[in-house]
Enzyme design. Structure first.
Site, mmCIF file in Angstrom:
data_model
loop_
_atom_site.group_PDB
_atom_site.id
_atom_site.type_symbol
_atom_site.label_atom_id
_atom_site.label_comp_id
_atom_site.label_asym_id
_atom_site.label_seq_id
_atom_site.Cartn_x
_atom_site.Cartn_y
_atom_site.Cartn_z
ATOM 1 N N CYS A 71 0.975 -1.220 -0.062
ATOM 2 C CA CYS A 71 -0.071 0.023 0.088
ATOM 3 C C CYS A 71 0.861 1.210 -0.140
ATOM 4 O O CYS A 71 1.745 1.465 1.015
ATOM 5 C CB CYS A 71 -0.858 0.000 1.256
ATOM 6 S SG CYS A 71 -1.878 1.519 1.206
ATOM 7 N N HIS A 160 -2.048 -5.305 -10.933
ATOM 8 C CA HIS A 160 -2.854 -4.085 -11.101
ATOM 9 C C HIS A 160 -3.209 -4.215 -12.749
ATOM 10 O O HIS A 160 -2.451 -4.776 -13.426
ATOM 11 C CB HIS A 160 -2.271 -2.638 -11.011
ATOM 12 C CG HIS A 160 -2.132 -2.260 -9.601
ATOM 13 N ND1 HIS A 160 -3.144 -1.314 -9.291
ATOM 14 C CD2 HIS A 160 -1.347 -2.515 -8.715
ATOM 15 C CE1 HIS A 160 -2.632 -0.864 -7.980
ATOM 16 N NE2 HIS A 160 -1.779 -1.913 -7.695
ATOM 17 N N GLU A 209 -9.955 -0.611 -5.696
ATOM 18 C CA GLU A 209 -8.945 -1.457 -5.002
ATOM 19 C C GLU A 209 -9.264 -2.902 -4.454
ATOM 20 O O GLU A 209 -10.187 -2.936 -4.031
ATOM 21 C CB GLU A 209 -8.637 -0.652 -3.774
ATOM 22 C CG GLU A 209 -7.094 -0.945 -3.220
ATOM 23 C CD GLU A 209 -6.709 -0.092 -2.262
ATOM 24 O OE1 GLU A 209 -5.543 -0.181 -1.554
ATOM 25 O OE2 GLU A 209 -6.933 1.320 -2.340
ATOM 26 N N CYS A 218 -5.057 5.611 -4.572
ATOM 27 C CA CYS A 218 -4.211 4.482 -4.593
ATOM 28 C C CYS A 218 -2.968 4.518 -5.003
ATOM 29 O O CYS A 218 -2.705 4.849 -5.962
ATOM 30 C CB CYS A 218 -4.981 3.337 -5.388
ATOM 31 S SG CYS A 218 -4.302 1.663 -5.185
ATOM 32 N N GLY A 221 -1.842 2.012 -7.288
ATOM 33 C CA GLY A 221 -2.563 2.014 -8.627
ATOM 34 C C GLY A 221 -1.842 3.392 -9.433
ATOM 35 O O GLY A 221 -1.771 3.177 -10.491
#
Length: 279
Positions: A71, A160, A209, A218, A221
Site C-alpha cells: 500500500c 494491477h 482497490e 491508491c 495504482g
C-alpha cells in the site's frame, strides 16, 4: 490498545503498533476495525511489527479482512511516523510486496522507492500465458463494441489492471470493479483502474482497490498507471497522477527502473480500541 488514524490523499488507515507486543489479527478483527458504522472505519488496517532487515515490518489488511502485499499511501504514513521517532529523514519498511526506502521531503511530502515493476504474466500473476502484458485480451461490454478493452497489467508489489479510456465515467467502476477484480484471469484478484491520459506528464485515475472498493487514492495504482503508460509511450517516465483525493508525482527512474512515488500524508486522530474491537 492505542491506535492512530491517518490518511494519504483520503485513502485512510487505522495504524496499530505491534512492536511492544505481538498481535494476531484475524480477518474478522480486521473487518470489525475497518467497519465505518460499528468500528473505527478505514480502507486498510496497518500493523507495525519489528523487523530484522528494516526499521519496521508493515502488514496490511484491506477492509474485507484479508492481508495484502503493498500500500503506497500507507507506506508514506508509516515512514512519517518513523521520521519523527528516529529523528531522521530516511526510513526503511519491509512488506510482503517488497523492501521500501522512504525519504522525507519538504512541505509534508514523503517519497517512497517502490522498487522495480514486474511485467511477466506469471509475476502479476495471470492464470494463463500472455507474451505481451502491455495489452491483454479482456473487455467489458458488447463483443463487437466493448466499452473498455485491452488493459495493461503490471505488478508493483500487488497486481494491477489498467484500462485506457477517454471518459472516466464510461463504465460505473463501483459495479464493474468487483466483477473485474474477481475475473478468472486474476488468481490473486487485481486492482482495477480507469486511466485517462491528459498530457505526456499528467494522468487522471480512478481505482477500484482489491478488497477495499472505490478509493479516494491508491498509491500503488498511481505507480502502476505511470509505469504502464510510459511503457507504451503514452507518457514520459515522470508524471503527475490525479486521483479523486489529490495528486501524486510518480517517476519510473531510467537508470535502475525503480519507481519513486511522492505525496502528502495526514494525521487524523489517536484513540483506544473499544472492548469489542480488542486484538
Amino acid at each position: 490498545m492505542e491506535f492512530r488514524k491517518m490518511n494519504g490523499l483520503g485513502n485512510d488507515f487505522v495504524v496499530l503498533d505491534a512492536r511492544p507486543r505481538a498481535l494476531s489479527i484475524s480477518p474478522e478483527q480486521a473487518r470489525a476495525i475497518a467497519d465505518r458504522k460499528t468500528g473505527i472505519g478505514c480502507d486498510q488496517l496497518i500493523v507495525i511489527e519489528p523487523s530484522t532487515k528494516a526499521d519496521v515490518r508493515m502488514r496490511i489488511w484491506n477492509n474485507e479482512g484479508f492481508e495484502v502485499e503493498s500500500c503506497g499511501n500507507a507506506s508514506r504514513c508509516i515512514a512519517d511516523i518513523l521520521f519523527a521517532e528516529k529523528r531522521k529523514t530516511v526510513a526503511t519498511i519491509d512488506t510482503l510486496g517488497g523492501f521500501l526506502t522512504c525519504e522525507k521531503g519538504g512541505n509534508g511530502l514523503v517519497t517512497v522507492d517502490m522498487g522495480v515493476p514486474r511485467f511477466g504474466w506469471q509475476d502479476i500473476p495471470l492464470s494463463e500465458p500472455f507474451p505481451d502484458t502491455r495489452h491483454i485480451e479482456l473487455q467489458l461490454g458488447p463483443i463487437d463494441a466493448p466499452l473498455i478493452h485491452s488493459p495493461s497489467v503490471v505488478n508493483v508489489g500487488n497486481p494491477h489492471c489498467i484500462f485506457w479510456v477517454k471518459d472516466l465515467d464510461i463504465v460505473d467502476l463501483a459495479k464493474a470493479g468487483p466483477m473485474l477484480e474477481h475475473h478468472p484471469l486474476f488468481p490473486e484478484r487485481a486492482n482495477i483502474s480507469l486511466a485517462r491520459i491528459d498530457a505526456k506528464d499528467h494522468i487522471t485515475l480512478k481505482v477500484w482497490e482489491r478488497g477495499a472498493g472505490l478509493t479516494r487514492a491508491c498509491g500503488t495504482g498511481a505507480c502502476a498507471a505511470l509505469v504502464a503508460a510510459a511503457r507504451i509511450k503514452l507518457t514520459h517516465r515522470k508524471a503527475t497522477v490525479t486521483l479523486p483525493g489529490g495528486d501524486l508525482v510518480v517517476e519510473w527512474r531510467q537508470d535502475d527502473n525503480h519507481i519513486l512515488m511522492t505525496g502528502p500524508i495526514a494525521y487524523e486522530f489517536d484513540g483506544f480500541l473499544p472492548a469489542h474491537l480488542a486484538v
